[in-house]
Write a protein that holds these residues in place. Structure first.
Motif, PDB file in Angstrom:
ATOM      1  N   TYR A 191     -52.849  55.895  56.461  1.00  0.00           N
ATOM      2  CA  TYR A 191     -52.711  55.114  55.233  1.00  0.00           C
ATOM      3  C   TYR A 191     -53.534  53.838  55.288  1.00  0.00           C
ATOM      4  N   ARG A 192     -53.772  53.288  54.100  1.00  0.00           N
ATOM      5  CA  ARG A 192     -54.344  51.959  53.938  1.00  0.00           C
ATOM      6  C   ARG A 192     -53.574  51.259  52.830  1.00  0.00           C
ATOM      7  N   LEU A 193     -53.263  49.985  53.028  1.00  0.00           N
ATOM      8  CA  LEU A 193     -52.523  49.219  52.038  1.00  0.00           C
ATOM      9  C   LEU A 193     -53.128  47.826  51.929  1.00  0.00           C
ATOM     10  N   ASP A 194     -53.522  47.458  50.715  1.00  0.00           N
ATOM     11  CA  ASP A 194     -54.105  46.144  50.440  1.00  0.00           C
ATOM     12  C   ASP A 194     -53.149  45.320  49.587  1.00  0.00           C
ATOM     13  N   PHE A 195     -53.082  44.011  49.879  1.00  0.00           N
ATOM     14  CA  PHE A 195     -52.375  43.063  49.030  1.00  0.00           C
ATOM     15  C   PHE A 195     -53.359  42.015  48.544  1.00  0.00           C
ATOM     16  N   ASP A 196     -53.257  41.675  47.251  1.00  0.00           N
ATOM     17  CA  ASP A 196     -54.121  40.628  46.715  1.00  0.00           C
ATOM     18  C   ASP A 196     -53.843  39.292  47.382  1.00  0.00           C
ATOM     19  N   SER A 197     -52.612  39.060  47.753  1.00  0.00           N
ATOM     20  CA  SER A 197     -52.241  37.825  48.428  1.00  0.00           C
ATOM     21  C   SER A 197     -50.855  37.999  49.018  1.00  0.00           C
ATOM     22  N   GLU A 198     -50.673  37.526  50.224  1.00  0.00           N
ATOM     23  CA  GLU A 198     -49.362  37.600  50.852  1.00  0.00           C
ATOM     24  C   GLU A 198     -48.612  36.296  50.596  1.00  0.00           C
ATOM     25  N   LEU A 199     -48.436  35.998  49.323  1.00  0.00           N
ATOM     26  CA  LEU A 199     -47.722  34.793  48.937  1.00  0.00           C
ATOM     27  C   LEU A 199     -46.262  34.904  49.362  1.00  0.00           C
ATOM     28  N   SER A 200     -45.705  33.810  49.803  1.00  0.00           N
ATOM     29  CA  SER A 200     -44.309  33.815  50.212  1.00  0.00           C
ATOM     30  C   SER A 200     -43.692  32.455  49.958  1.00  0.00           C
ATOM     31  N   PHE A 201     -42.417  32.468  49.634  1.00  0.00           N
ATOM     32  CA  PHE A 201     -41.693  31.217  49.439  1.00  0.00           C
ATOM     33  C   PHE A 201     -41.123  30.784  50.775  1.00  0.00           C
ATOM     34  N   ALA A 202     -41.451  29.577  51.229  1.00  0.00           N
ATOM     35  CA  ALA A 202     -40.946  29.040  52.483  1.00  0.00           C
ATOM     36  C   ALA A 202     -39.630  28.333  52.201  1.00  0.00           C
ATOM     37  N   GLY A 203     -38.545  29.081  52.321  1.00  0.00           N
ATOM     38  CA  GLY A 203     -37.248  28.517  51.994  1.00  0.00           C
ATOM     39  C   GLY A 203     -36.876  27.347  52.871  1.00  0.00           C
ATOM     40  N   ASP A 204     -37.396  27.314  54.105  1.00  0.00           N
ATOM     41  CA  ASP A 204     -37.069  26.224  55.012  1.00  0.00           C
ATOM     42  C   ASP A 204     -37.692  24.909  54.563  1.00  0.00           C
ATOM     43  N   ALA A 205     -38.725  24.967  53.724  1.00  0.00           N
ATOM     44  CA  ALA A 205     -39.395  23.755  53.267  1.00  0.00           C
ATOM     45  C   ALA A 205     -39.247  23.536  51.767  1.00  0.00           C
ATOM     46  N   GLY A 206     -38.818  24.565  51.055  1.00  0.00           N
ATOM     47  CA  GLY A 206     -38.653  24.435  49.612  1.00  0.00           C
ATOM     48  C   GLY A 206     -39.945  24.574  48.838  1.00  0.00           C
ATOM     49  N   THR A 207     -40.979  25.147  49.439  1.00  0.00           N
ATOM     50  CA  THR A 207     -42.271  25.299  48.767  1.00  0.00           C
ATOM     51  C   THR A 207     -42.759  26.734  48.901  1.00  0.00           C
ATOM     52  N   THR A 208     -43.773  27.061  48.116  1.00  0.00           N
ATOM     53  CA  THR A 208     -44.410  28.370  48.195  1.00  0.00           C
ATOM     54  C   THR A 208     -45.732  28.259  48.931  1.00  0.00           C
ATOM     55  N   GLU A 209     -45.921  29.136  49.894  1.00  0.00           N
ATOM     56  CA  GLU A 209     -47.156  29.162  50.656  1.00  0.00           C
ATOM     57  C   GLU A 209     -48.032  30.299  50.138  1.00  0.00           C
ATOM     58  N   ALA A 210     -49.255  29.978  49.762  1.00  0.00           N
ATOM     59  CA  ALA A 210     -50.188  30.987  49.250  1.00  0.00           C
ATOM     60  C   ALA A 210     -50.899  31.641  50.419  1.00  0.00           C
ATOM     61  N   GLY A 211     -50.580  32.898  50.666  1.00  0.00           N
ATOM     62  CA  GLY A 211     -51.221  33.614  51.754  1.00  0.00           C
ATOM     63  C   GLY A 211     -52.569  34.166  51.340  1.00  0.00           C
ATOM     64  N   ARG A 212     -53.259  34.737  52.288  1.00  0.00           N
ATOM     65  CA  ARG A 212     -54.589  35.287  52.050  1.00  0.00           C
ATOM     66  C   ARG A 212     -54.485  36.779  51.719  1.00  0.00           C
ATOM     67  N   PRO A 213     -55.497  37.348  51.062  1.00  0.00           N
ATOM     68  CA  PRO A 213     -55.486  38.796  50.822  1.00  0.00           C
ATOM     69  C   PRO A 213     -55.514  39.548  52.146  1.00  0.00           C
ATOM     70  N   SER A 214     -54.856  40.694  52.180  1.00  0.00           N
ATOM     71  CA  SER A 214     -54.689  41.405  53.450  1.00  0.00           C
ATOM     72  C   SER A 214     -55.006  42.886  53.298  1.00  0.00           C
ATOM     73  N   ARG A 215     -55.227  43.515  54.455  1.00  0.00           N
ATOM     74  CA  ARG A 215     -55.444  44.966  54.507  1.00  0.00           C
ATOM     75  C   ARG A 215     -54.801  45.510  55.773  1.00  0.00           C
ATOM     76  N   ARG A 216     -54.140  46.645  55.604  1.00  0.00           N
ATOM     77  CA  ARG A 216     -53.500  47.304  56.734  1.00  0.00           C
ATOM     78  C   ARG A 216     -53.933  48.760  56.791  1.00  0.00           C
ATOM     79  N   TYR A 217     -54.325  49.194  57.989  1.00  0.00           N
ATOM     80  CA  TYR A 217     -54.556  50.606  58.268  1.00  0.00           C
ATOM     81  C   TYR A 217     -53.479  51.067  59.238  1.00  0.00           C
ATOM     82  N   GLY A 218     -53.130  52.337  59.163  1.00  0.00           N
ATOM     83  CA  GLY A 218     -52.140  52.804  60.111  1.00  0.00           C
ATOM     84  C   GLY A 218     -52.058  54.312  60.199  1.00  0.00           C
ATOM     85  N   VAL A 219     -51.380  54.764  61.258  1.00  0.00           N
ATOM     86  CA  VAL A 219     -51.124  56.179  61.472  1.00  0.00           C
ATOM     87  C   VAL A 219     -49.680  56.326  61.924  1.00  0.00           C
TER      88      VAL A 219
END
Length: 690
Positions: free
Chosen positions: A514-542
């Protein structure tokens, strides 16, 4: 709901063709019931997916295999999904940590989890997006676990890009059960469950009480009360049920600790830095499901109302931000989630094949009150932010499943999602409204001219939602600096090639790339109360999954997975994704000849992971061995002995790398922070069936 997971070994002579077709398309996605399962599932713990599944990475695990698994905590039942690792970095009452397909899924982001069609993932949660707390799950009631991986099903939406796991409860128990368990580290559990004839239907009930201290210096003192009450009439494909569930728990937490403090002898492996961490939670739900079917159509509707509350106290950096009072913070979250799912399928039958077209709607609303507070010993010092969030979503999907001839099947679908966010924050600048929508098409092609093998090709789009607070934020509530808004919905794109085979009698094997792409791995940092904008990602796997039953009394499960996860843009800090899982493996042996004795062993490999973007700091591997022995003392009475971490390894359940500051240190120190796996422990359970 997941698509059908029925065995391809249903005897054609006993089922008329139209009904057989309906079973393959509808019954597996209906509310399972022990009586029906016994009629249609073949012997064995993992059902054959030839002619049924839409991907090599999709499957179903039956009640028999689920009951045979040795699990330390309820959430580990999801490890029946090949390649999925379930861990914990805190007290027993906290949601588990999940790893799958090159993801550190945190507490559930990108792993859609449901129990009886009710969503477990909690959106815009105080501690983490997609919070998945499975501590209310009662394994003895689970009759089936369906799983899918990748964004290839129009029926699955938010959080489903890495995979989905759907647990179904029974409508009726063939036998009542009463269990009493005791073990090391203060473990005790009692369960009473049965189903009774009531009017025209069945009344099922279950009551559970549990206590566990864990192997930590300060006991977890985890106390849980759990109950289920269900009334049902009819069968899985023609009937209805109404269920009430209630769960309450409180606990202490031994959170992750810095490696340097253990190495210099300041604390032991099972010690805590802040001994006042912990939490309490409750979950109450009312749900119902209705289904009607005929030879040519199938309809299903389910609705739910869920009240969740969590009070969580954590301290991961110790004295870095506040040298006087410490860095403990509270993340209260109180919500009411309501929703409705409805679908209708039309079935067409021809001499050369058949087809089913399904149209469905999914509605969900979350009314949320949560916050981030600075605390000391669970006493509030100040408020970083408090929010009232109303998050609403509506989805429409259409999917066509066609068997063109004996060799070729296709599944084509499209899904439309629309989200609305309304945030009222204690900091007025962070209040506001936002909306977003996405279209997600998918296509699967299945080719199998052979009796014992199939090939799969899958492609599709998916998404995950981001925390509503990130869609309206303007000012960092902790620093007061300007903060940028993020996209509410983040698209994923997946593709997969796979094969499934049963060429050797008793052996079921599947292989997927498989291959899976995300436009951005955005995540909310609950420990800080802010949203962190992640970078686009790609995963290959078997992934390579096997279930082998060479003898009537012996079964072997072997699941291996490898993934490569990278950010798609180049950056000076590196392109590795911290915490992204690389290699996993499970080997399980089960022995049961139907006599008085049975047993099982499970070896789990949790591979090393990068902890920083340049891969200069990595976690170590973890290897655990669990076992189980059963003795049928007499009819209806069984004694079970379970052993966890049999080799008593001193591995980590989880590792992180970040800065923290201990009391007496002049400045923050970048270090590995780990949570140890539980030391070797034994449990004994007496089971009385009636």
């Amino acid at each position: 709901m997941a698509p059908s997971r029925l065995s391809s070994s249903i005897k054609a002579a006993s089922i008329k063709p139209p009904v057989k077709f309906f079973l393959l398309f509808a019954l597996g996605s209906a509310q399972a019931d022990d009586q029906i399962l016994q009629r249609v599932f073949v012997d064995g713990s993992r059902t054959s997916q030839l002619g049924v599944a839409d991907a090599a990475s999709a499957g179903s695990v039956t009640q028999q295999e689920l009951a045979a698994r040795t699990v330390y905590r309820p959430g580990e039942i999801l490890e029946a999904v090949p390649g999925l690792i379930v861990s914990q970095h805190s007290g027993e009452g906290k949601a588990n940590q999940f790893y799958l397909r090159g993801f550190n899924l945190d507490h559930g982001t990108d792993l859609r989890t449901t129990v009886d069609d009710m969503p477990v993932n909690q959106r815009s949660h105080a501690h983490g997006q997609g919070w998945t707390d499975l501590n209310f799950l009662i394994p003895e009631l689970a009759v089936r676990l369906d799983y899918k991986k990748g964004p290839y099903s129009a029926e699955e939406g938010d959080f489903a890009s890495a995979g989905t796991a759907s647990v179904m409860y029974a409508n009726r128990l063939l036998r009542g059960t009463a269990t009493a368990s005791a073990g090391q580290h203060g473990y005790a559990r009692a369960l009473l469950a049965d189903s009774l004839d009531a009017g025209n239907g069945t009344l099922l009930y279950a009551l559970e009480a549990l206590h566990n201290d864990g192997s930590y210096t300060r006991p977890d003192d985890y106390q849980k009360l759990n109950a289920v009450l269900r009334y049902s009439e009819g069968y899985a494909n023609n009937g209805y049920n109404v269920s009430v569930m209630a769960y309450r728990a409180d606990w202490n937490s031994t959170d992750q600790i810095p490696l340097r403090a253990v190495q210099d002898g300041g604390i032991g492996r099972n010690d805590a830095i802040d001994t006042t961490d912990g939490g309490k939670a409750h979950r109450y739900s009312l749900s119902g499901a209705w289904r009607r079917t005929s030879d040519d159509s199938a309809s299903k509707v389910n609705a739910y109302l869920i009240a969740n509350q969590l009070d969580l106290y954590s301290n991961f950096t110790y004295f870095m931000d506040d040298p006087l009072h410490g860095d403990q913070f509270a993340q209260p979250d109180k919500r009411v989630t309501s929703g409705l799912n409805a679908s209708h399928s039309w079935h067409q039958h021809t001499d050369g094949g058949n087809s089913a077209t399904t149209i469905g709607i999914q509605l969900q609303n979350d009314n949320i009150f949560n916050g981030l507070l600075n605390t000391q010993a669970r006493k509030t010092l100040s408020v970083t932010r408090q929010d009232h969030i109303v998050e609403s979503s509506a989805a429409l999907y259409v999917e066509n499943n066609t068997r063109w001839n004996a060799a070729l099947r296709t599944v084509a679908g499209v899904r439309l999602d629309s989200y609305r966010f309304d945030v009222r924050s204690s900091l007025a600048a962070n209040s506001g409204k936002a909306s977003d929508h996405l279209a997600s098409p998918s296509l699967s092609v299945i080719y199998g001219p052979w009796q014992t093998a199939e090939l799969y090709a899958n492609i599709g789009n998916g998404f995950h939602s981001n925390d509503a607070r990130g869609a309206t934020i303007q000012i960092d509530p902790k620093t007061g600096e300007a903060a940028g808004k993020v996209s509410p919905l983040v698209r994923s794109r997946g593709m997969e090639l796979g094969a499934r085979s049963s060429w050797l009698p008793g052996l079921q094997s599947s292989l997927s790339l498989y291959r899976l792409d995300f436009d951005s791995e955005l995540s909310f940092a609950g420990d800080a109360g802010t949203t962190e904008a992640g970078r686009p990602s790609r995963r290959y796997g078997v992934e390579f999954s096997n279930y082998y039953k060479p003898l009537k009394w012996l079964s072997v499960d072997l699941d291996l997975a490898y993934a490569r996860a990278r950010s798609r843009d180049d950056a000076p800090e590196g392109n590795y994704i911290p915490g992204a899982i690389e290699g996993t493996g499970q080997l399980a042996l089960t022995v049961d000849d139907g006599g008085p004795y049975s047993g099982s062993l499970k070896l789990r490999y949790f591979g090393p992971r990068p902890l920083i973007e340049n891969n200069s700091v990595r976690s170590k591997q973890s290897l655990t061995l669990n076992g189980r022995v059963g003795w049928k003392i007499r009819k209806g009475l069984t004694l079970e002995l379970e052993a966890f971490n049999l080799t008593n390894r001193r591995d980590s359940a989880i590792d992180y790398y970040y800065p923290s500051q201990l009391r007496g240190e002049a400045e923050p120190v970048n270090d590995i922070h780990f949570h140890p796996i539980e030391s070797r422990s034994l449990r004994a359970t007496l089971v009385k069936n009636f």
